[in-house]
Write a protein that holds these residues in place. Structure first.
Motif, PDB file in Angstrom:
ATOM      1  N   ALA A 656       7.591  14.891  -4.665  1.00  0.00           N
ATOM      2  CA  ALA A 656       6.953  16.170  -4.373  1.00  0.00           C
ATOM      3  C   ALA A 656       7.582  17.317  -5.163  1.00  0.00           C
ATOM      4  N   ASP A 657       8.880  17.233  -5.433  1.00  0.00           N
ATOM      5  CA  ASP A 657       9.548  18.314  -6.161  1.00  0.00           C
ATOM      6  C   ASP A 657       9.057  18.407  -7.601  1.00  0.00           C
ATOM      7  N   LEU A 658       8.833  17.256  -8.246  1.00  0.00           N
ATOM      8  CA  LEU A 658       8.427  17.247  -9.651  1.00  0.00           C
ATOM      9  C   LEU A 658       6.914  17.189  -9.829  1.00  0.00           C
ATOM     10  N   GLN A 659       6.227  16.513  -8.935  1.00  0.00           N
ATOM     11  CA  GLN A 659       4.798  16.254  -9.131  1.00  0.00           C
ATOM     12  C   GLN A 659       3.894  17.129  -8.278  1.00  0.00           C
ATOM     13  N   GLY A 660       4.452  17.786  -7.275  1.00  0.00           N
ATOM     14  CA  GLY A 660       3.627  18.552  -6.357  1.00  0.00           C
ATOM     15  C   GLY A 660       3.140  17.700  -5.204  1.00  0.00           C
ATOM     16  N   THR A 661       2.274  18.302  -4.375  1.00  0.00           N
ATOM     17  CA  THR A 661       1.774  17.626  -3.182  1.00  0.00           C
ATOM     18  C   THR A 661       0.315  17.250  -3.367  1.00  0.00           C
ATOM     19  N   PRO A 662      -0.044  15.992  -3.104  1.00  0.00           N
ATOM     20  CA  PRO A 662      -1.454  15.602  -3.218  1.00  0.00           C
ATOM     21  C   PRO A 662      -2.300  16.285  -2.134  1.00  0.00           C
ATOM     22  N   THR A 663      -3.606  16.232  -2.314  1.00  0.00           N
ATOM     23  CA  THR A 663      -4.537  16.763  -1.325  1.00  0.00           C
ATOM     24  C   THR A 663      -5.575  15.709  -0.993  1.00  0.00           C
ATOM     25  N   VAL A 664      -6.218  15.919   0.146  1.00  0.00           N
ATOM     26  CA  VAL A 664      -7.288  15.024   0.584  1.00  0.00           C
ATOM     27  C   VAL A 664      -8.620  15.701   0.311  1.00  0.00           C
ATOM     28  N   THR A 665      -9.537  14.997  -0.331  1.00  0.00           N
ATOM     29  CA  THR A 665     -10.873  15.499  -0.624  1.00  0.00           C
ATOM     30  C   THR A 665     -11.895  14.520  -0.079  1.00  0.00           C
ATOM     31  N   ASP A 666     -12.774  15.003   0.811  1.00  0.00           N
ATOM     32  CA  ASP A 666     -13.819  14.166   1.411  1.00  0.00           C
ATOM     33  C   ASP A 666     -13.238  12.904   2.033  1.00  0.00           C
ATOM     34  N   GLY A 667     -12.088  13.063   2.699  1.00  0.00           N
ATOM     35  CA  GLY A 667     -11.485  11.936   3.392  1.00  0.00           C
ATOM     36  C   GLY A 667     -10.749  10.958   2.504  1.00  0.00           C
ATOM     37  N   VAL A 668     -10.566  11.308   1.232  1.00  0.00           N
ATOM     38  CA  VAL A 668      -9.866  10.418   0.291  1.00  0.00           C
ATOM     39  C   VAL A 668      -8.594  11.109  -0.185  1.00  0.00           C
ATOM     40  N   LEU A 669      -7.480  10.395  -0.107  1.00  0.00           N
ATOM     41  CA  LEU A 669      -6.206  10.889  -0.613  1.00  0.00           C
ATOM     42  C   LEU A 669      -6.041  10.422  -2.053  1.00  0.00           C
ATOM     43  N   TYR A 670      -6.071  11.384  -2.979  1.00  0.00           N
ATOM     44  CA  TYR A 670      -5.852  11.078  -4.398  1.00  0.00           C
ATOM     45  C   TYR A 670      -4.412  11.461  -4.733  1.00  0.00           C
ATOM     46  N   PHE A 671      -3.675  10.544  -5.331  1.00  0.00           N
ATOM     47  CA  PHE A 671      -2.292  10.852  -5.674  1.00  0.00           C
ATOM     48  C   PHE A 671      -1.853  10.041  -6.879  1.00  0.00           C
ATOM     49  N   VAL A 672      -0.818  10.555  -7.537  1.00  0.00           N
ATOM     50  CA  VAL A 672      -0.188   9.864  -8.651  1.00  0.00           C
ATOM     51  C   VAL A 672       1.200   9.448  -8.202  1.00  0.00           C
ATOM     52  N   THR A 673       1.515   8.168  -8.359  1.00  0.00           N
ATOM     53  CA  THR A 673       2.828   7.678  -7.959  1.00  0.00           C
ATOM     54  C   THR A 673       3.891   8.166  -8.939  1.00  0.00           C
ATOM     55  N   ARG A 674       5.121   8.008  -8.539  1.00  0.00           N
ATOM     56  CA  ARG A 674       6.231   8.433  -9.393  1.00  0.00           C
ATOM     57  C   ARG A 674       6.188   7.709 -10.733  1.00  0.00           C
ATOM     58  N   GLY A 675       5.690   6.476 -10.735  1.00  0.00           N
ATOM     59  CA  GLY A 675       5.606   5.704 -11.979  1.00  0.00           C
ATOM     60  C   GLY A 675       4.400   6.032 -12.830  1.00  0.00           C
ATOM     61  N   GLY A 676       3.458   6.840 -12.318  1.00  0.00           N
ATOM     62  CA  GLY A 676       2.311   7.244 -13.127  1.00  0.00           C
ATOM     63  C   GLY A 676       1.020   6.538 -12.807  1.00  0.00           C
ATOM     64  N   ASP A 677       0.930   5.846 -11.653  1.00  0.00           N
ATOM     65  CA  ASP A 677      -0.322   5.211 -11.258  1.00  0.00           C
ATOM     66  C   ASP A 677      -1.181   6.191 -10.478  1.00  0.00           C
ATOM     67  N   LEU A 678      -2.453   6.327 -10.860  1.00  0.00           N
ATOM     68  CA  LEU A 678      -3.399   7.148 -10.115  1.00  0.00           C
ATOM     69  C   LEU A 678      -4.059   6.276  -9.058  1.00  0.00           C
ATOM     70  N   ARG A 679      -4.013   6.731  -7.807  1.00  0.00           N
ATOM     71  CA  ARG A 679      -4.571   5.939  -6.709  1.00  0.00           C
ATOM     72  C   ARG A 679      -5.488   6.803  -5.858  1.00  0.00           C
ATOM     73  N   ALA A 680      -6.375   6.122  -5.153  1.00  0.00           N
ATOM     74  CA  ALA A 680      -7.319   6.797  -4.260  1.00  0.00           C
ATOM     75  C   ALA A 680      -7.433   5.984  -2.982  1.00  0.00           C
ATOM     76  N   LEU A 681      -7.011   6.587  -1.859  1.00  0.00           N
ATOM     77  CA  LEU A 681      -7.044   5.903  -0.566  1.00  0.00           C
ATOM     78  C   LEU A 681      -8.082   6.566   0.330  1.00  0.00           C
ATOM     79  N   CYS A 682      -9.060   5.802   0.763  1.00  0.00           N
ATOM     80  CA  CYS A 682     -10.036   6.312   1.717  1.00  0.00           C
ATOM     81  C   CYS A 682      -9.418   6.252   3.109  1.00  0.00           C
ATOM     82  N   LEU A 683      -9.347   7.401   3.783  1.00  0.00           N
ATOM     83  CA  LEU A 683      -8.678   7.483   5.085  1.00  0.00           C
ATOM     84  C   LEU A 683      -9.666   7.540   6.240  1.00  0.00           C
ATOM     85  N   THR A 684     -10.941   7.332   5.978  1.00  0.00           N
ATOM     86  CA  THR A 684     -11.947   7.395   7.047  1.00  0.00           C
ATOM     87  C   THR A 684     -12.573   6.033   7.276  1.00  0.00           C
TER      88      THR A 684
END
Length: 684
Positions: A656-684
């Protein structure tokens, strides 16, 4: 009468100078568009009307009727309408001189908005007005020419305009000259240029409301039928007749009418269905730095759906540079900044759309189907959000990471102490305002006010940003007599009512509230001596967390502390307000605490615990609160009871210190891991 009235002198419209019956009928036609939320001719086919002002001198000098509406982008559009039955449009006619003078004053004051087509001019006349028809022919030619020299050249071509139309142009030139001689501003343009500017932005509205030509009334009745109990023409006609009566009431009072106030005035009318809703309430229940507290706590008591484990929308195959920034999501597109590159992905499939190199590393601005970054010379470079293709550069320079796109406008600070506002659709510079010293943080938009925090003007400079500036978003005019000096600003949040600033004073941190409209200091509230997060305004309360583990709730009107609760020994992120809960993620110990917004009492029997520290805000989605701890585990709890849910995910690991904080859009958490993987988790 529910329409808001203003007390000022009468105009030709209200006193019948253009024909009282005609104007009231036309006012009813406009009210029918407002009631049915259908476009008003000359305002724009893509614009939904939101309010109508009768005798609109308070808004512009064309003081008969002023219509305001919103485009799909959220951009506000205005239409200034002069109403005359049969205007003579000659320099010898004093009413024509007054009419043209009112238009020219608006042209001088609003020319950038007129250029961008966000502001329009119209002249509404009876269908038999020959001078107005000649004026309309000139207006079409002026708009098509694109400039005064081209327009004059076309007017001089043999056989192009009729002798009568050329004579009308001479009369209009004489009218403009007469108006300018009376002191009407010319906007720095020649007489001929002023004439062209007026013509190029003027539309003729031919009113067919009387005698044997009543097509406008028939169209209005057809629109209104859909709002009647039986959907018949008879009921639609009765509803229109009531609107004529209302227009006759609104005009002399100079009322401002919205759909909500109009429905209130029509309440109980037999020809109007009683299920027509005045406003569409947003479904938001999460309060962040600029959102509102949910009003309906009962809605969260509905039976909760069985929790589902988070599912990945795609395999984590998008390898970005390590420690890439957390993504921005807009219009079905995920944009990620990684180093001097920027990449876009489809939000549903994860398919790579494009990758481009950039001149700087600042966070891009996204909106209106484009992403905006600074080119090598710091001019705003738009790229199509889906294709990455370049568009034409926008005027005015930009500092990456400090600009914002709001309702079709790019508000961009430059490195030379100036703020620029540009209509992104037309690429028209709306205004440029000098700030004196550079902007130090991303600007914020609070309603119709832009708020910026500037470097201090003192020499030598004090520690931290030291000035607050508020500008009108439409004109760039300062809201306050001068910027407010406040050294050591570290966090801040702007709302339409107040600007809340955390700054370091001699006795420690303080939270200060400035009135957004006037800049007057409302109150100061002392805070603990440790670092604090950005304030979160929700309803009538401001919430803030301190690094020493305390949460504070402060009355937004008075600055009085409502309650203070310690949730741990260290907190590094702001609170989140959702469904009458204050959700706080603590670093030490690693847990999620839920407090009642009004009392600060625990809302859960015990705090939700994780395997490590929580360094990002929790994510409320429906009836569930999600949060990722520092070990990469994503946990979930029921928002009402705090009961932990067995739907964890094991690889939500980011810095979070270097990359910032992800946000949830339309019930999906989009985030980039520390290693550089882009992921999308549906939370609904």
């Amino acid at each position: 009468m529910s329409g808001r009235a203003t007390s000022r002198g009468a105009t030709p419209y209200s006193t019948g100078g253009g024909g009282t019956v005609l104007e009231h009928l036309y006012g009813a036609v406009l009210l029918s568009h407002l009631l049915t939320e259908t476009p008003v001719p000359a305002l724009g086919d893509h614009v939904t009307p939101t309010d109508i002002r009768f005798q609109a001198k308070a808004v512009d000098d064309v003081d008969d009727i002023h219509v305001t509406g919103l485009a799909p982008s959220g951009a506000r559009h205005s239409l200034s309408i002069g109403v005359r039955r049969r205007p003579k449009l000659t320099a010898a006619d004093s009413d024509s001189v007054r009419l043209v003078s009112s238009y020219l004053t608006t042209v001088a004051a609003r020319w950038p908005l007129l250029q961008s087509r966000r502001w329009s001019l119209a002249l509404a006349v009876a269908s038999a007005s020959v001078p107005a028809h000649q004026l309309a022919e000139l207006a079409l030619a002026a708009a098509a020419a694109g400039s005064n020299p081209h327009f004059r050249a076309r007017m001089s071509e043999p056989g192009r305009p009729s002798r009568a139309v050329l004579g009308r142009l001479d009369q209009l030139d004489a009218l403009v000259a007469a108006a300018l001689q009376q002191g009407v501003p010319d906007g720095g343009a020649s007489h001929a240029e002023v004439t062209w500017r007026l013509l190029s932005r003027l539309s003729l509205v031919e009113l067919r409301l009387e005698g044997t030509r009543k097509e406008d009334r028939s169209h209005a009745v057809g629109r209104l039928q859909h709002l009647t109990p039986s959907g018949t023409a008879t009921e639609g006609d009765a509803l229109f007749s009531r609107l004529v009566e209302k227009a006759g009431t609104y005009a002399p009072a100079g009322a401002t009418v919205t759909r909500q106030t109009l429905l209130a005035d029509l309440q109980g009318l037999p020809s109007l269905r009683d299920d027509i809703t005045p406003v569409h309430e947003p479904a938001d229940t999460v309060a962040t730095a600029s959102s509102k507290l949910s009003k309906a706590s009962a809605s969260r008591r509905r039976p909760a759906a069985p929790p589902r484990p988070p599912r990945e929308l795609w395999l984590p195959k998008q390898r970005l540079l390590p420690e890439a920034e957390q993504p921005q999501v807009c219009e079905g597109t995920v944009v990620v900044r990684h180093g001097y590159q920027m990449s876009a992905f489809d939000a549903l499939t994860g398919t790579t759309l494009w990758t481009k190199h950039t001149a700087y590393r600042g966070r891009p601005v996204i909106g209106g189907g484009a992403v905006y970054i600074a080119d090598k010379d710091r001019y705003p470079l738009p790229r199509d959000l889906r294709t990455g293709n370049k568009k034409s550069l926008l005027p005015g320079q930009i500092v990456d990471g400090l600009a914002v796109h709001d309702r079709g406008t790019l508000y961009a600070p430059d490195a030379r102490g100036r703020l620029h506002a540009t209509d992104t659709a037309s690429r028209t510079r709306l205004w440029t305002t000098p700030t004196g010293t550079p902007v130090t943080a991303p600007v914020q938009i609070a309603g119709s006010t832009l708020v910026a925090v500037l470097e201090p003007a003192a020499q030598p400079p004090v520690t931290g940003p030291g000035q607050v500036l508020a500008l009108d978003t439409d004109t760039g005019t300062p809201r306050w007599p001068r910027p407010v000096t406040m050294p050591g600003i570290e966090q801040w949040t702007a709302t339409e009512q107040a600007i809340y600033l955390v700054h370091h004073a001699a006795d420690g941190y303080r939270l200060t509230a400035l009135d957004t409209g006037s800049g007057i200091r409302r109150w100061d509230h002392p805070l603990s001596g440790t670092l604090v997060t950005a304030p979160v305004a929700a309803g009538d309360t401001v919430y803030i967390t301190a690094q020493d583990g305390t949460v504070h709730a402060i009355d937004a009107a008075t600055g009085t502390g409502n309650w203070t609760v310690r949730v741990g020994t260290r907190v590094t992120v702001p609170p989140v307000i959702a469904q009458d809960r204050v959700l706080v993620a603590s670093h030490t110990p690693g847990r999620i605490t839920a407090l009642h917004t009004r009392t600060g009492e625990p809302a859960w029997p015990k705090a939700g615990s994780g395997k490590g520290a929580f360094v990002s805000t929790p994510y409320p989605v429906g009836d569930t609160v999600w949060a990722a701890d520092r070990t990469g585990q994503l946990h979930a709890w029921n928002i009402d009871t705090g009961k932990p849910l067995t739907v964890r995910y094991q690889d939500a690991l980011w810095d979070a210190d270097l990359q910032g904080t992800p946000t949830v859009t339309d019930g999906v958490l989009y985030f980039v891991t520390r290693g550089g993987d882009l992921r999308a988790l549906c939370l609904t």
